[in-house]
Scaffold this motif. Structure first.
Motif, PDB file in Angstrom:
ATOM      1  N   GLY A  57     -15.243  -1.169 -48.055  1.00 17.92           N
ATOM      2  CA  GLY A  57     -16.485  -1.408 -48.756  1.00 17.92           C
ATOM      3  C   GLY A  57     -17.617  -0.462 -47.940  1.00 17.92           C
ATOM      4  N   ARG A  58     -18.607  -0.410 -48.714  1.00 16.20           N
ATOM      5  CA  ARG A  58     -19.804   0.366 -47.953  1.00 16.20           C
ATOM      6  C   ARG A  58     -20.821  -0.573 -47.473  1.00 16.20           C
ATOM      7  NH1 ARG A  58     -21.494   4.990 -52.543  1.00 16.20           N
ATOM      8  NH2 ARG A  58     -23.106   5.250 -50.597  1.00 16.20           N
ATOM      9  N   TYR A  59     -21.199  -0.007 -46.184  1.00 17.18           N
ATOM     10  CA  TYR A  59     -22.596  -0.552 -45.828  1.00 17.18           C
ATOM     11  C   TYR A  59     -23.728  -0.083 -46.446  1.00 17.18           C
ATOM     12  CZ  TYR A  59     -25.546  -2.152 -42.123  1.00 17.18           C
ATOM     13  OH  TYR A  59     -26.516  -2.767 -41.237  1.00 17.18           O
ATOM     14  N   PRO A  60     -24.735  -0.797 -46.531  1.00 19.75           N
ATOM     15  CA  PRO A  60     -24.965  -2.373 -46.365  1.00 19.75           C
ATOM     16  C   PRO A  60     -24.587  -3.414 -47.412  1.00 19.75           C
ATOM     17  CG  PRO A  60     -26.999  -1.239 -46.949  1.00 19.75           C
ATOM     18  CD  PRO A  60     -25.978  -0.284 -47.046  1.00 19.75           C
ATOM     19  N   PHE A  61     -24.029  -2.775 -48.457  1.00 25.99           N
ATOM     20  CA  PHE A  61     -23.725  -3.726 -49.672  1.00 25.99           C
ATOM     21  C   PHE A  61     -22.413  -4.556 -49.218  1.00 25.99           C
ATOM     22  CE2 PHE A  61     -24.532   0.484 -51.352  1.00 25.99           C
ATOM     23  CZ  PHE A  61     -25.719   0.559 -52.021  1.00 25.99           C
ATOM     24  N   ASP A  71     -18.473  -9.633 -43.586  1.00 27.57           N
ATOM     25  CA  ASP A  71     -17.736  -9.765 -44.693  1.00 27.57           C
ATOM     26  C   ASP A  71     -16.620  -8.743 -44.476  1.00 27.57           C
ATOM     27  OD1 ASP A  71     -18.975 -11.800 -45.875  1.00 27.57           O
ATOM     28  OD2 ASP A  71     -20.249 -10.760 -47.164  1.00 27.57           O
ATOM     29  N   ALA A  72     -17.162  -7.549 -44.211  1.00 24.88           N
ATOM     30  CA  ALA A  72     -16.032  -6.526 -43.674  1.00 24.88           C
ATOM     31  C   ALA A  72     -14.982  -6.966 -42.764  1.00 24.88           C
ATOM     32  CB  ALA A  72     -16.799  -5.307 -43.238  1.00 24.88           C
ATOM     33  N   ARG A  73     -15.437  -7.535 -41.738  1.00 19.59           N
ATOM     34  CA  ARG A  73     -14.363  -8.087 -40.850  1.00 19.59           C
ATOM     35  C   ARG A  73     -13.223  -9.191 -41.420  1.00 19.59           C
ATOM     36  NH1 ARG A  73     -18.365  -8.255 -36.208  1.00 19.59           N
ATOM     37  NH2 ARG A  73     -17.385  -6.610 -34.736  1.00 19.59           N
ATOM     38  N   ALA A  74     -14.009 -10.082 -42.293  1.00 17.60           N
ATOM     39  CA  ALA A  74     -13.223 -10.994 -42.962  1.00 17.60           C
ATOM     40  C   ALA A  74     -12.155 -10.113 -43.843  1.00 17.60           C
ATOM     41  CB  ALA A  74     -13.940 -11.776 -43.742  1.00 17.60           C
ATOM     42  N   ARG A  75     -12.612  -9.095 -44.484  1.00 21.15           N
ATOM     43  CA  ARG A  75     -11.775  -8.423 -45.426  1.00 21.15           C
ATOM     44  C   ARG A  75     -10.527  -7.548 -44.600  1.00 21.15           C
ATOM     45  NH1 ARG A  75     -15.160  -5.239 -50.287  1.00 21.15           N
ATOM     46  NH2 ARG A  75     -15.833  -7.268 -51.044  1.00 21.15           N
ATOM     47  N   ALA A  76     -10.860  -7.259 -43.420  1.00 19.81           N
ATOM     48  CA  ALA A  76     -10.221  -6.710 -42.507  1.00 19.81           C
ATOM     49  C   ALA A  76      -8.810  -7.475 -42.108  1.00 19.81           C
ATOM     50  CB  ALA A  76     -10.664  -5.901 -41.434  1.00 19.81           C
TER      51      ALA A  76
END
Length: 113
Positions: A60-64, A69-74
């Motif tokens: 996903g794109r930062y800051p959206f 949340d990105a760590r959780a998706r990873a």
């Protein structure tokens, strides 16, 4: 591969390169990082191996998408890899299925009205 613990403040301060793009890798989660394009777009990425081949998925794109949340998706994506599933393939499949469902819903709505 440069590694450091990614932080929100550190990501905000990342300046775009003059040419191309660069990636900065997180020290906490293997293969997780952020890619910064020349235009200044910042996107979270995960690089992993699936059946011996290097694979990459954009989370996903930062800051959206926040860093947390990105760590959780990873972590979820790495869990899929551990269970024998390819996150990149699943993302493409979900996008394709969603597109078909959306188009089907649109056609049904158009015919009904």
């Amino acid at each position: 591969m440069a590694q450091q613990a990614l932080t929100d403040l550190g990501i905000k301060k990342l300046a775009p390169p003059k040419v191309g793009q660069f990636e900065l890798w997180d020290a906490r989660i293997p293969g997780f990082g952020i890619r910064v394009s020349r235009a200044g777009t910042k996107a979270f990425v995960l690089v992993y191996r699936f059946h011996g081949r290097a694979r990459r998925v954009t989370l996903g794109r930062y800051p959206f998408l926040s860093l947390g949340d990105a760590r959780a998706r990873a972590q979820e994506a790495l869990g899929l890899v551990a269970s024998g599933r390819d996150p990149a393939t699943e993302k493409i499949r979900a996008r394709h299925t969603n597109r078909i469902e959306n188009f089907g819903g649109f056609v049904t709505h158009f015919i009904d009205t």
